[in-house]
Design a protein around this motif. Structure first.
Motif, PDB file in Angstrom:
ATOM      1  N   UNK A  32       0.785  -1.225   0.000  1.00 59.45           N
ATOM      2  CA  UNK A  32       0.000   0.000   0.000  1.00 59.45           C
ATOM      3  C   UNK A  32       0.818   1.275   0.000  1.00 59.45           C
ATOM      4  N   UNK A  33       2.106   1.149  -0.266  1.00 61.47           N
ATOM      5  CA  UNK A  33       2.954   2.335  -0.255  1.00 61.47           C
ATOM      6  C   UNK A  33       2.796   3.142  -1.540  1.00 61.47           C
ATOM      7  N   UNK A  34       2.751   4.441  -1.387  1.00 63.38           N
ATOM      8  CA  UNK A  34       2.705   5.360  -2.527  1.00 63.38           C
ATOM      9  C   UNK A  34       4.143   5.724  -2.857  1.00 63.38           C
ATOM     10  N   UNK A  35       4.695   5.092  -3.890  1.00 62.88           N
ATOM     11  CA  UNK A  35       6.113   5.301  -4.196  1.00 62.88           C
ATOM     12  C   UNK A  35       6.287   5.978  -5.550  1.00 62.88           C
ATOM     13  N   UNK A  36       7.273   6.849  -5.590  1.00 69.44           N
ATOM     14  CA  UNK A  36       7.714   7.482  -6.836  1.00 69.44           C
ATOM     15  C   UNK A  36       9.123   6.983  -7.101  1.00 69.44           C
ATOM     16  N   UNK A  37       9.329   6.382  -8.275  1.00 71.31           N
ATOM     17  CA  UNK A  37      10.611   5.746  -8.564  1.00 71.31           C
ATOM     18  C   UNK A  37      11.436   6.578  -9.540  1.00 71.31           C
ATOM     19  N   UNK A  38      12.649   6.883  -9.127  1.00 73.23           N
ATOM     20  CA  UNK A  38      13.643   7.532  -9.992  1.00 73.23           C
ATOM     21  C   UNK A  38      14.610   6.434 -10.412  1.00 73.23           C
ATOM     22  N   UNK A  39      14.509   5.980 -11.661  1.00 75.28           N
ATOM     23  CA  UNK A  39      15.262   4.794 -12.092  1.00 75.28           C
ATOM     24  C   UNK A  39      16.539   5.170 -12.830  1.00 75.28           C
ATOM     25  N   UNK A  40      17.608   4.423 -12.541  1.00 74.13           N
ATOM     26  CA  UNK A  40      18.885   4.603 -13.221  1.00 74.13           C
ATOM     27  C   UNK A  40      19.468   3.245 -13.566  1.00 74.13           C
ATOM     28  N   UNK A  41      19.713   3.019 -14.842  1.00 75.04           N
ATOM     29  CA  UNK A  41      20.381   1.808 -15.307  1.00 75.04           C
ATOM     30  C   UNK A  41      21.818   2.185 -15.624  1.00 75.04           C
ATOM     31  N   UNK A  42      22.727   1.748 -14.783  1.00 76.12           N
ATOM     32  CA  UNK A  42      24.125   2.160 -14.925  1.00 76.12           C
ATOM     33  C   UNK A  42      24.810   1.558 -16.142  1.00 76.12           C
ATOM     34  N   UNK A  43      24.246   0.503 -16.712  1.00 77.78           N
ATOM     35  CA  UNK A  43      24.846  -0.054 -17.927  1.00 77.78           C
ATOM     36  C   UNK A  43      24.471   0.770 -19.154  1.00 77.78           C
ATOM     37  N   UNK A  44      23.452   1.607 -19.010  1.00 76.58           N
ATOM     38  CA  UNK A  44      23.037   2.500 -20.094  1.00 76.58           C
ATOM     39  C   UNK A  44      23.608   3.901 -19.872  1.00 76.58           C
ATOM     40  N   UNK A  45      23.466   4.402 -18.660  1.00 73.38           N
ATOM     41  CA  UNK A  45      23.976   5.729 -18.290  1.00 73.38           C
ATOM     42  C   UNK A  45      25.097   5.558 -17.278  1.00 73.38           C
ATOM     43  N   UNK A  46      26.258   5.197 -17.768  1.00 70.09           N
ATOM     44  CA  UNK A  46      27.410   4.958 -16.901  1.00 70.09           C
ATOM     45  C   UNK A  46      28.130   6.267 -16.596  1.00 70.09           C
ATOM     46  N   UNK A  47      28.322   6.597 -15.329  1.00 71.22           N
ATOM     47  CA  UNK A  47      29.064   7.817 -15.008  1.00 71.22           C
ATOM     48  C   UNK A  47      30.489   7.736 -15.554  1.00 71.22           C
TER      49      UNK A  47
END
Length: 229
Positions: A32-47
């Protein structure tokens, strides 16, 4: 709750760590949690890996940085802001050769920033700035590195993650490790994944209870302020 969800596996649909991180978020929603997800795929956007320019810029006082230095740090600044803005952090990764994937190490190098994720106190100590975030590490491991196994002493991943994130303020992260998944028979792999899912379900329930208590406390404070006004 705003969650920053970071995946680091080189695999796609065959990735166990990615599947387990999705499973965890699903359990949060079921709670029942109201979650907002900020997703990061490091294999796509590698620092970017640490460079001489990055090193010089990050240790130059902010008011002395040139336009070029600011440009060098821009991506790192943005990543740090995403972490600091989140209420919780979910990091999922496989163990590669006893430690973390190189893309996640690049991520750590990018978000360990003086003046942002840690500060120097007046007495010369450092103070991490991620103390309020709840943090979960979900890892998949080919071998069984649990206590008592022949490989238990070769786990360089857990202590490295605890040290890196402890420095920036994460005192008590949670770990759910699926193991063994490669050097085992099918029955052991199935058992390992089921064990991990059971642990993730428990963590989700714990986070949901915590979120409800935080919400209740906020409502209570608001009610008392309204009465006193």
């Amino acid at each position: 709750m705003k969650i920053m969800h970071v995946d680091a596996s080189a695999k796609r649909e065959r990735s166990n760590s990615r599947a387990l991180s999705r499973y965890f978020l699903e359990r949060l929603r079921e709670e029942g949690m109201d979650i907002e997800v900020d997703y990061l795929d490091l294999t796509v956007d590698t620092p970017p890996h640490v460079s001489e320019a990055f090193t010089i810029a990050t240790y130059t006082p902010s008011h002395e940085r040139t336009a070029a230095m600011k440009a060098t740090l821009a991506a790192s600044d943005a990543l740090c802001k995403r972490l600091l803005d989140a209420d919780a952090l979910v990091f999922a990764m496989p163990m590669y050769n006893w430690s973390m994937p190189s893309v996640f190490k690049a991520f750590i190098d990018s978000i360990t920033r003086t003046g942002l994720t840690y500060l120097f106190t007046d007495d010369g100590h450092t103070e991490g700035q991620l103390a309020r975030q709840r943090v979960l590490f979900i890892t998949s491991r080919g071998a069984d590195l649990r206590a008592g196994s022949p490989y238990s002493s070769m786990d360089a991943l857990t202590p490295a993650l605890k040290a890196a994130f402890g420095f920036i303020g994460v005192a008590a992260p949670s770990f759910v490790d699926a193991q063994p998944l490669q050097f085992s028979d099918e029955a052991a792999r199935i058992e390992a994944l089921e064990r991990a899912r059971t642990e993730l379900t428990a963590v989700a329930a714990n986070w949901a209870a915590w979120a409800k208590s935080q919400s209740a406390s906020a409502l209570d404070i608001h009610a008392r302020q309204a009465v006193s006004a």
